[in-house]
Design an enzyme around this catalytic site. Sequence first.
Site, mmCIF file in Angstrom:
data_model
loop_
_atom_site.group_PDB
_atom_site.id
_atom_site.type_symbol
_atom_site.label_atom_id
_atom_site.label_comp_id
_atom_site.label_asym_id
_atom_site.label_seq_id
_atom_site.Cartn_x
_atom_site.Cartn_y
_atom_site.Cartn_z
ATOM 1 N N HIS A 1 -9.214 -3.791 -2.576
ATOM 2 C CA HIS A 1 -8.144 -2.903 -0.758
ATOM 3 C C HIS A 1 -8.196 -1.309 -0.930
ATOM 4 O O HIS A 1 -8.835 -1.107 -0.713
ATOM 5 C CB HIS A 1 -6.492 -3.406 -1.940
ATOM 6 C CG HIS A 1 -5.881 -2.719 -0.762
ATOM 7 N ND1 HIS A 1 -5.030 -3.362 -0.100
ATOM 8 C CD2 HIS A 1 -4.949 -0.984 -1.314
ATOM 9 C CE1 HIS A 1 -3.645 -2.272 -0.026
ATOM 10 N NE2 HIS A 1 -4.358 -0.854 -0.345
ATOM 11 N N CYS B 1 0.764 -0.860 0.126
ATOM 12 C CA CYS B 1 -0.274 0.038 -0.018
ATOM 13 C C CYS B 1 0.935 0.834 -0.116
ATOM 14 O O CYS B 1 2.306 1.482 0.679
ATOM 15 C CB CYS B 1 -0.787 -0.259 1.347
ATOM 16 S SG CYS B 1 -1.953 1.270 1.386
ATOM 17 N N LEU B 2 0.311 2.135 -1.003
ATOM 18 C CA LEU B 2 1.350 3.486 -0.857
ATOM 19 C C LEU B 2 0.856 4.161 0.803
ATOM 20 O O LEU B 2 2.214 5.333 0.587
ATOM 21 C CB LEU B 2 0.258 4.619 -1.958
ATOM 22 C CG LEU B 2 1.289 3.881 -3.259
ATOM 23 C CD1 LEU B 2 0.281 4.473 -4.492
ATOM 24 C CD2 LEU B 2 2.598 3.764 -3.152
HETATM 25 C C1 QAP Z 1 -2.363 -1.927 -3.403
HETATM 26 O O1 QAP Z 1 -0.763 -0.953 -3.535
HETATM 27 C C2 QAP Z 1 -2.066 -3.555 -3.805
HETATM 28 O O2 QAP Z 1 5.532 -0.569 0.136
HETATM 29 C C3 QAP Z 1 -2.177 -1.106 -4.537
HETATM 30 O O3 QAP Z 1 7.446 1.431 -0.800
HETATM 31 C C4 QAP Z 1 -1.175 -3.527 -4.004
HETATM 32 O O4 QAP Z 1 0.039 0.553 -5.823
HETATM 33 C C5 QAP Z 1 -3.205 -4.457 -4.252
HETATM 34 C C6 QAP Z 1 3.895 0.453 -3.647
HETATM 35 C C7 QAP Z 1 -0.688 -4.921 -3.970
HETATM 36 C C8 QAP Z 1 -3.116 -5.456 -4.220
HETATM 37 C C9 QAP Z 1 -1.713 -5.957 -4.043
HETATM 38 C C10 QAP Z 1 4.148 -0.062 -1.686
HETATM 39 C C11 QAP Z 1 5.058 1.328 -3.864
HETATM 40 C C12 QAP Z 1 2.843 0.296 -3.715
HETATM 41 C C13 QAP Z 1 5.024 0.249 -1.264
HETATM 42 C C14 QAP Z 1 0.442 -0.184 -4.208
HETATM 43 C C15 QAP Z 1 6.202 0.908 -2.186
HETATM 44 C C16 QAP Z 1 6.053 1.546 -2.919
HETATM 45 C C17 QAP Z 1 1.900 0.182 -4.053
HETATM 46 CO CO CO Z 2 -3.766 0.941 -0.143
#
Ligand code: QAP
Ligand code: CO
Length: 168
Positions: free
Chosen positions: A134, A92-93
């Site tokens: 999510h 998660c961002l």
């Molecule tokens: C939600 O998450 C998601 O830890 C979207 O350092 C993620 O875009 C749904 C991100 C995975 C399903 C599977 C995370 C970028 C991005 C980090 C994202 C990071 C840099 C997460």
């Molecule tokens: Co998120």
Amino acid sequence: MAVLEILEFPDPRLRTKATPVERVTSVTRKLIDDMLETMYAAPGIGLAATQVNIHQRLLVMDVSEDKTAPMVFLNPELSVLDTELDEYDEGCLSVPGFYETVSRPQKVTVTALGRDGEPFTCELEGLAAVCLQHEIDHLNGKLFVDYLSPLKRQRIRRKLEKDQRQRV
Ligand code: QAP
Ligand code: CO
């Protein structure tokens, strides 16, 4: 267009329940464009308005390989088609640097409004289904860390609080 600031766990504003988008205007479309730019810049595959401190029911995602398939959902309504659960390592961002396994229904249907306010329904599975669930959680003030054990959640909270203190 602009890259917006993303709230990070455990910011209490991430717990806000978003309210429906009442009218789709140029202001809404500017927000959508800024959210897409913010998501692509991160880079991420999904972003909910809650994460940029706008508490309206709006989310964007792009789960394509080449990042050329933006999807926009206003006032999304989810129904679960298949109660069979699938595990996925989610990130998660708003929780940077952490990925943990979460189980969710593998196939869902969503009804929403698109970028121009047009209603549509689609069926999603795989990563798109995970991502949509999510992001809808964000609109309800819920984070993927809520599905983890209290111990894991606490560890993530402490690490991020420390990172945030060191940044200011
Ligand atoms: C939600 O998450 C998601 O830890 C979207 O350092 C993620 O875009 C749904 C991100 C995975 C399903 C599977 C995370 C970028 C991005 C980090 C994202 C990071 C840099 C997460
Ligand atoms: Co998120």
